[in-house]
Design an enzyme around this catalytic site. Structure first.
Site, mmCIF file in Angstrom:
data_model
loop_
_atom_site.group_PDB
_atom_site.id
_atom_site.type_symbol
_atom_site.label_atom_id
_atom_site.label_comp_id
_atom_site.label_asym_id
_atom_site.label_seq_id
_atom_site.Cartn_x
_atom_site.Cartn_y
_atom_site.Cartn_z
ATOM 1 C CD GLU A 199 4.763 -9.484 1.396
ATOM 2 O OE1 GLU A 199 5.602 -9.805 1.646
ATOM 3 O OE2 GLU A 199 4.730 -8.050 0.902
ATOM 4 C CD GLU A 325 5.998 -4.286 0.153
ATOM 5 O OE1 GLU A 325 6.578 -5.369 -1.024
ATOM 6 O OE2 GLU A 325 5.970 -3.934 1.229
#
Ligand code: AHR
Length: 522
Positions: A199, A325
């Site tokens: 991220e 994810e």
């Protein structure tokens, strides 16, 4: 030979085996084209994520060798035993956001001498570093899984990342290989996947795609898996409806001596409509039920839109689209520690898992790895623990039901006459389906009925030979938020499910709010 399980019928199987539909509506038609198989559904689509977050590792998986809770070198026997039944192909570790604050040298050598850090991402609790690289590889060894190690690009250095890979995978006489041997593991580990940061648009460093792509190339230049280690490198990509990361990275993660095998993607399901609309994991009404299922179905468009960017820049499909994810994210359980992301897991989560699997299968050529967030006690977990107690969640059961899809060959199917399921102004198709030819040669069909009030009759046609019967399991319950507790651990558990063709038709009576996986008897 008739392989239809009569004993199961006598025991009160959930489905009926008649040719005539049970509901008044015309059946949903599933036409399976077994003659034209599609790509293989990689087993890595069934990966799981274990982060240093809350009790996801400490307490949930790791109790330490001195614990009264039965364990093997610190890892809980009950939890590892239950996970083994899922054939977990891959464990992603140590984060998540934690990955970009993790320094691997903190987690090697005698545990008593490891430094204690603060887990600033997740609750500000002490990180004892009791679980480090060697413990992690012990866990994946016990599970029979492969390792997906996520490197620290955000707060680490290229040298640190390079040396971590050397510690894990170098054979021979280098100081780091000898250090690993002194720490109990002379043989190099296998790192199946390695993530360069996580991220990067947020907790991984608040970067722009341009900055991250530059950093990716610089770091990846220095990370060299040892001989025989065919590590796949994953670039940290975008999330939700943003395709700009996939678009940019798929053009700019290459360079001299730089390897890239995939671009990651994260999408969490909340009832919505935005990230603030999480709501409770239990005690919800039908509007939150349908909103959640509708939100999770957005994964289909997100994958399709990102795959379109990949197809434009990587027509040879070298890059995988790694949804590393995914899962549900609700308001944290009342009374749980802030930052521990602890939530109950209900029948609704089981349907979310199955809908996502069916979507991943439909994109098997690009979606070659995913990992659900997370394995134990965190977000959409397989397992919940409390001290020495353990309970399997509805999501666990769906993972188990879908095991035959690991490394199976996808088989195209068409759905017709699929009724809309509507509530409170939201409409989704009632039925979702996916088929594949398993490694055992059998044809498997997975079905989801999203409607919580109506049975769906599903008329199954297999192109060519047809199918004489179906047998497998179904997961359903009386309440939309039915869940398992330590006191009632089997409130949501799979039941036998079967049907036999009559008058040339094989009709499955799929209960309201259910997931079923059957083997078809051709
Ligand atoms: O899974 C929880 C967190 O969600 C991960 O650490 C992070 O990558 C994401 O934002």
């Amino acid at each position: 030979m008739n392989r239809f399980p009569r004993r199961a019928l006598a025991a009160g199987i959930v489905a009926a085996c008649v040719g005539a539909p049970a509901s008044a509506a015309a059946p949903v038609a599933v036409a399976i084209d077994a003659v034209h198989p599609g790509p293989v559904i990689s087993k890595y689509v069934y990966g799981q994520f274990a982060e240093h977050l809350g009790t996801g590792i400490y307490g949930g998986l790791w109790v330490g060798p001195g614990s009264a809770i039965p364990n093997t070198r610190g890892w809980r026997n009950d939890v590892v035993g239950a996970l083994k039944a899922l054939h977990v192909p891959l464990v992603r570790w140590p984060g998540g956001c934690f990955a970009d604050q993790y320094h691997w040298r903190d987690g090697i050598g005698p545990r008593a001498r490891r430094p204690v850090r603060i887990n600033t991402n997740w609750g500000g609790v002490d990180e004892t570093n009791a679980v480090g690289t060697d413990e992690f590889f012990d866990l994946v060894g016990q599970l029979g899984a492969d390792a997906y190690v996520n490197g620290n690009l955000g707060s680490g250095t290229a040298r640190e990342m390079s040396e971590w890979m050397e510690y894990m995978t170098a054979a021979g006489n280098s100081s780091l290989a000898r250090l690993r041997a002194r720490n109990g593991h002379p043989a190099p580990y296998k790192v199946a996947f390695f993530g360069i940061g996580n991220e990067a648009w947020g907790c991984g460093g608040n970067m722009r795609p341009e900055q991250y792509a530059d950093a990716y190339r610089r770091f990846a230049t220095f990370v060299h898996p040892g001989a025989g280690n065919d590590t796949r490198f994953i670039a940290a990509g975008g999330h939700d409806d943003d395709t700009s990361w996939t678009d940019y990275l798929s053009q700019h993660v290459y360079g001299w001596g730089v390897r890239a095998d995939g671009i990651s993607f994260h999408y969490y399901t909340s009832p919505g409509p935005d990230k603030n609309g999480k709501y409770g994991a239990t005690g919800f009404d039908e509007s939150r039920w349908i909103q959640t299922l509708s939100q999770t179905r957005r994964m289909e468009d997100f994958i399709a839109n990102n795959v379109a960017r990949l197809d434009a820049h990587d027509p040879q499909k070298k890059l995988m689209f790694a949804v590393d994810e995914w899962g549900t994210w609700y308001d944290a359980e009342e009374g749980s520690k802030p930052g521990f992301l602890q939530q109950q897991n209900t029948l609704r989560d089981a349907l979310v898992a199955a809908l996502n699997f069916n979507i991943f299968h439909a994109h098997a050529d690009r979606v070659r790895m995913t990992s659900i967030a997370q394995m134990v006690n965190v977000l959409q977990a397989m397992i919940r623990t409390d001290g020495g107690k353990m309970v399997l969640t509805p999501t666990y059961h769906v993972f188990r039901m879908y095991v035959p899809f690991q490394d199976a060959v996808s088989v195209p199917l068409k759905l017709a006459n699929n009724p809309p399921y509507t509530f409170g102004g939201v409409t989704i198709p009632a039925v979702s389906a996916s088929a594949a030819r398993g490694k055992d040669g059998r044809l498997y069909l997975a079905l989801v009925n999203a409607n919580p009030r109506e049975t769906a009759d599903v008329d199954v046609g297999v192109g060519g030979a047809g199918a004489s019967a179906a047998s497998g399991t179904v997961l359903t319950a009386a309440a939309m938020d039915a869940h398992n507790t330590f006191a009632a651990p089997r409130a949501v558990a799979p039941a036998p499910f079967a049907a036999r063709a009559a008058h040339g038709r094989l009709v499955l009576h799929l209960p309201a709010k259910s997931v079923a996986v059957v083997a078809l008897h051709e």
